[in-house]
Write a protein that holds these residues in place. Structure first.
Motif, PDB file in Angstrom:
ATOM      1  N   VAL A  30       2.544  -1.463  -4.202  1.00  0.00           N
ATOM      2  CA  VAL A  30       1.590  -2.373  -3.274  1.00  0.00           C
ATOM      3  C   VAL A  30       0.025  -1.779  -3.428  1.00  0.00           C
ATOM      4  CG1 VAL A  30       1.159  -3.295  -1.030  1.00  0.00           C
ATOM      5  CG2 VAL A  30       3.631  -2.886  -2.018  1.00  0.00           C
ATOM      6  N   ARG A  31      -0.913  -2.854  -3.174  1.00  0.00           N
ATOM      7  CA  ARG A  31      -2.397  -2.443  -3.470  1.00  0.00           C
ATOM      8  C   ARG A  31      -2.870  -2.034  -1.922  1.00  0.00           C
ATOM      9  NH1 ARG A  31      -5.844  -6.479  -4.872  1.00  0.00           N
ATOM     10  NH2 ARG A  31      -7.386  -4.918  -5.810  1.00  0.00           N
ATOM     11  N   TYR A  32      -3.418  -0.578  -1.812  1.00  0.00           N
ATOM     12  CA  TYR A  32      -3.949  -0.492  -0.729  1.00  0.00           C
ATOM     13  C   TYR A  32      -5.567   0.061  -1.287  1.00  0.00           C
ATOM     14  CZ  TYR A  32       0.134  -0.109   2.140  1.00  0.00           C
ATOM     15  OH  TYR A  32       1.268  -0.495   2.657  1.00  0.00           O
ATOM     16  N   GLU A  33      -6.602   0.320  -0.151  1.00  0.00           N
ATOM     17  CA  GLU A  33      -7.746   0.883  -0.357  1.00  0.00           C
ATOM     18  C   GLU A  33      -8.145   2.179   0.719  1.00  0.00           C
ATOM     19  OE1 GLU A  33     -11.298  -1.429   0.507  1.00  0.00           O
ATOM     20  OE2 GLU A  33     -10.422  -2.280   2.166  1.00  0.00           O
ATOM     21  N   VAL A  34      -8.807   3.106   0.219  1.00  0.00           N
ATOM     22  CA  VAL A  34      -8.937   4.324   1.262  1.00  0.00           C
ATOM     23  C   VAL A  34      -9.982   3.547   2.217  1.00  0.00           C
ATOM     24  CG1 VAL A  34     -10.029   6.361   1.273  1.00  0.00           C
ATOM     25  CG2 VAL A  34      -8.660   5.753  -0.955  1.00  0.00           C
ATOM     26  N   ALA A  35      -9.750   4.072   3.391  1.00  0.00           N
ATOM     27  CA  ALA A  35     -10.468   3.433   4.365  1.00  0.00           C
ATOM     28  C   ALA A  35     -10.402   4.446   5.666  1.00  0.00           C
ATOM     29  CB  ALA A  35     -10.042   2.102   4.730  1.00  0.00           C
ATOM     30  N   GLY A  36     -11.653   4.726   6.273  1.00  0.00           N
ATOM     31  CA  GLY A  36     -11.321   5.321   7.551  1.00  0.00           C
ATOM     32  C   GLY A  36     -12.054   6.816   7.255  1.00  0.00           C
ATOM     33  N   VAL A  37     -12.389   7.390   6.110  1.00  0.00           N
ATOM     34  CA  VAL A  37     -12.742   8.716   5.851  1.00  0.00           C
ATOM     35  C   VAL A  37     -14.154   8.669   6.192  1.00  0.00           C
ATOM     36  CG1 VAL A  37     -13.286  10.389   3.967  1.00  0.00           C
ATOM     37  CG2 VAL A  37     -11.138   8.556   3.650  1.00  0.00           C
ATOM     38  N   GLU A  38     -14.382   9.582   7.009  1.00  0.00           N
ATOM     39  CA  GLU A  38     -15.702   9.923   7.512  1.00  0.00           C
ATOM     40  C   GLU A  38     -16.906   9.876   6.489  1.00  0.00           C
ATOM     41  OE1 GLU A  38     -16.284  13.286  10.225  1.00  0.00           O
ATOM     42  OE2 GLU A  38     -14.267  12.863  11.052  1.00  0.00           O
ATOM     43  N   GLU A  39     -18.038   9.566   6.657  1.00  0.00           N
ATOM     44  CA  GLU A  39     -19.024   9.369   5.754  1.00  0.00           C
ATOM     45  C   GLU A  39     -19.445  10.775   5.218  1.00  0.00           C
ATOM     46  OE1 GLU A  39     -23.760   8.102   5.776  1.00  0.00           O
ATOM     47  OE2 GLU A  39     -22.548   7.330   7.083  1.00  0.00           O
ATOM     48  N   GLY A  40     -19.473  10.885   4.054  1.00  0.00           N
ATOM     49  CA  GLY A  40     -19.947  12.152   3.227  1.00  0.00           C
ATOM     50  C   GLY A  40     -18.584  12.892   3.052  1.00  0.00           C
ATOM     51  N   ASP A  41     -17.397  12.386   3.442  1.00  0.00           N
ATOM     52  CA  ASP A  41     -16.211  12.985   2.928  1.00  0.00           C
ATOM     53  C   ASP A  41     -15.430  12.175   2.339  1.00  0.00           C
ATOM     54  OD1 ASP A  41     -14.347  15.207   3.038  1.00  0.00           O
ATOM     55  OD2 ASP A  41     -13.681  14.681   5.069  1.00  0.00           O
ATOM     56  N   MET A  42     -14.254  12.836   1.465  1.00  0.00           N
ATOM     57  CA  MET A  42     -13.292  11.995   0.693  1.00  0.00           C
ATOM     58  C   MET A  42     -11.889  12.284   1.122  1.00  0.00           C
ATOM     59  SD  MET A  42     -15.047  12.158  -2.919  1.00  0.00           S
ATOM     60  CE  MET A  42     -16.824  12.161  -3.067  1.00  0.00           C
ATOM     61  N   LEU A  43     -11.200  11.395   0.907  1.00  0.00           N
ATOM     62  CA  LEU A  43      -9.527  11.564   0.995  1.00  0.00           C
ATOM     63  C   LEU A  43      -9.125  12.574  -0.118  1.00  0.00           C
ATOM     64  CD1 LEU A  43      -6.763  10.980   2.412  1.00  0.00           C
ATOM     65  CD2 LEU A  43      -6.757   8.846   1.066  1.00  0.00           C
ATOM     66  N   LYS A  44      -8.458  13.312   0.111  1.00  0.00           N
ATOM     67  CA  LYS A  44      -7.944  14.303  -1.041  1.00  0.00           C
ATOM     68  C   LYS A  44      -6.787  13.931  -1.608  1.00  0.00           C
ATOM     69  CE  LYS A  44     -10.535  17.593   1.536  1.00  0.00           C
ATOM     70  NZ  LYS A  44     -11.407  16.628   2.193  1.00  0.00           N
ATOM     71  N   TYR A  92      -0.732  12.441  -3.941  1.00  0.00           N
ATOM     72  CA  TYR A  92      -0.058  12.139  -2.571  1.00  0.00           C
ATOM     73  C   TYR A  92      -1.400  12.054  -1.827  1.00  0.00           C
ATOM     74  CZ  TYR A  92       4.595  12.980  -4.185  1.00  0.00           C
ATOM     75  OH  TYR A  92       5.615  12.891  -5.029  1.00  0.00           O
ATOM     76  N   VAL A  93      -1.510  11.274  -0.803  1.00  0.00           N
ATOM     77  CA  VAL A  93      -2.515  11.194   0.163  1.00  0.00           C
ATOM     78  C   VAL A  93      -1.878  10.782   1.582  1.00  0.00           C
ATOM     79  CG1 VAL A  93      -4.240  10.287  -1.508  1.00  0.00           C
ATOM     80  CG2 VAL A  93      -2.811   8.679  -0.081  1.00  0.00           C
ATOM     81  N   SER A  94      -2.344  11.019   2.568  1.00  0.00           N
ATOM     82  CA  SER A  94      -2.184  10.714   3.878  1.00  0.00           C
ATOM     83  C   SER A  94      -2.344   9.112   4.217  1.00  0.00           C
ATOM     84  CB  SER A  94      -2.833  11.453   5.121  1.00  0.00           C
ATOM     85  OG  SER A  94      -2.506  10.916   6.267  1.00  0.00           O
ATOM     86  N   GLN A  95      -1.297   8.677   4.661  1.00  0.00           N
ATOM     87  CA  GLN A  95      -1.287   7.283   4.969  1.00  0.00           C
ATOM     88  C   GLN A  95      -2.295   6.697   5.912  1.00  0.00           C
ATOM     89  OE1 GLN A  95       2.223   5.467   6.881  1.00  0.00           O
ATOM     90  NE2 GLN A  95       2.266   3.775   5.354  1.00  0.00           N
ATOM     91  N   THR A  96      -2.445   7.957   6.793  1.00  0.00           N
ATOM     92  CA  THR A  96      -3.520   7.528   7.715  1.00  0.00           C
ATOM     93  C   THR A  96      -4.839   6.809   7.217  1.00  0.00           C
ATOM     94  OG1 THR A  96      -2.850   9.485   9.118  1.00  0.00           O
ATOM     95  CG2 THR A  96      -4.834   8.420   9.522  1.00  0.00           C
ATOM     96  N   TYR A  97      -5.357   6.951   6.123  1.00  0.00           N
ATOM     97  CA  TYR A  97      -6.486   6.771   5.692  1.00  0.00           C
ATOM     98  C   TYR A  97      -6.168   5.572   4.465  1.00  0.00           C
ATOM     99  CZ  TYR A  97      -8.273  10.773   7.789  1.00  0.00           C
ATOM    100  OH  TYR A  97      -8.374  11.786   8.704  1.00  0.00           O
ATOM    101  N   LEU A  98      -5.233   4.624   4.552  1.00  0.00           N
ATOM    102  CA  LEU A  98      -4.823   3.613   3.585  1.00  0.00           C
ATOM    103  C   LEU A  98      -4.775   2.224   4.514  1.00  0.00           C
ATOM    104  CD1 LEU A  98      -2.125   4.955   1.425  1.00  0.00           C
ATOM    105  CD2 LEU A  98      -4.424   5.141   1.078  1.00  0.00           C
ATOM    106  N   ARG A  99      -5.378   1.324   3.880  1.00  0.00           N
ATOM    107  CA  ARG A  99      -5.513  -0.130   4.391  1.00  0.00           C
ATOM    108  C   ARG A  99      -5.038  -0.951   3.403  1.00  0.00           C
ATOM    109  NH1 ARG A  99     -10.803  -1.634   6.436  1.00  0.00           N
ATOM    110  NH2 ARG A  99     -11.632  -1.534   4.388  1.00  0.00           N
ATOM    111  N   LYS A 100      -3.919  -1.874   3.570  1.00  0.00           N
ATOM    112  CA  LYS A 100      -3.273  -2.865   2.717  1.00  0.00           C
ATOM    113  C   LYS A 100      -4.210  -3.818   2.351  1.00  0.00           C
ATOM    114  CE  LYS A 100       1.032  -5.232   2.254  1.00  0.00           C
ATOM    115  NZ  LYS A 100       2.280  -5.371   2.439  1.00  0.00           N
ATOM    116  N   LEU A 101      -4.447  -4.105   1.202  1.00  0.00           N
ATOM    117  CA  LEU A 101      -5.434  -5.129   0.700  1.00  0.00           C
ATOM    118  C   LEU A 101      -4.505  -6.379   0.600  1.00  0.00           C
ATOM    119  CD1 LEU A 101      -6.935  -3.671  -2.015  1.00  0.00           C
ATOM    120  CD2 LEU A 101      -7.965  -3.978  -0.048  1.00  0.00           C
TER     121      LEU A 101
END
Length: 101
Positions: A30-44, A92-101
């Motif tokens: 399923v497609r998701y996008e990275v969302a909610g990461v603070e400005e200047g930071d990245m999801l690891k 692997y990434v934390s689901q906290t920072y994923l938003r379904k498209l």
């Protein structure tokens, strides 16, 4: 900017450029996008489901991923993902920072 942050930014830029290559898409996810990461930071993007695993790349907000599966480990739900157009870049990434498209 610290060296690790600079390295993550450079890796993300390379990954995003590779996403435009027109590579194959994952069809069983399923497609998701990275969302909610603070400005200047990245999801690891990590090698395994937890903060103890090596960081493979940093993913900025808006990066499109294919989620294969998610599982709860401790207090965090970790998802096995791959970049949509570069499926060989996976981890692997934390689901906290994923938003379904």
């Amino acid at each position: 900017m610290t060296v690790p942050r600079l390295f993550l930014c450079a890796m993300a830029a390379c990954l995003l450029a590779a996403c435009d290559s027109g590579g194959p898409l994952l069809s069983s996810s399923v497609r998701y996008e990275v969302a909610g990461v603070e400005e200047g930071d990245m999801l690891k993007l990590r090698a395994g489901p937890g903060t103890g695993y090596d960081i493979r790349a940093g993913l900025p907000n808006g990066t499109v991923l294919r989620v294969r599966d998610c599982t709860r480990i401790g207090g965090t739900r970790w998802c096995e993902v791959a970049l949509e157009r570069t499926p060989e870049m996976a981890g692997y990434v934390s689901q906290t920072y994923l938003r379904k498209l």
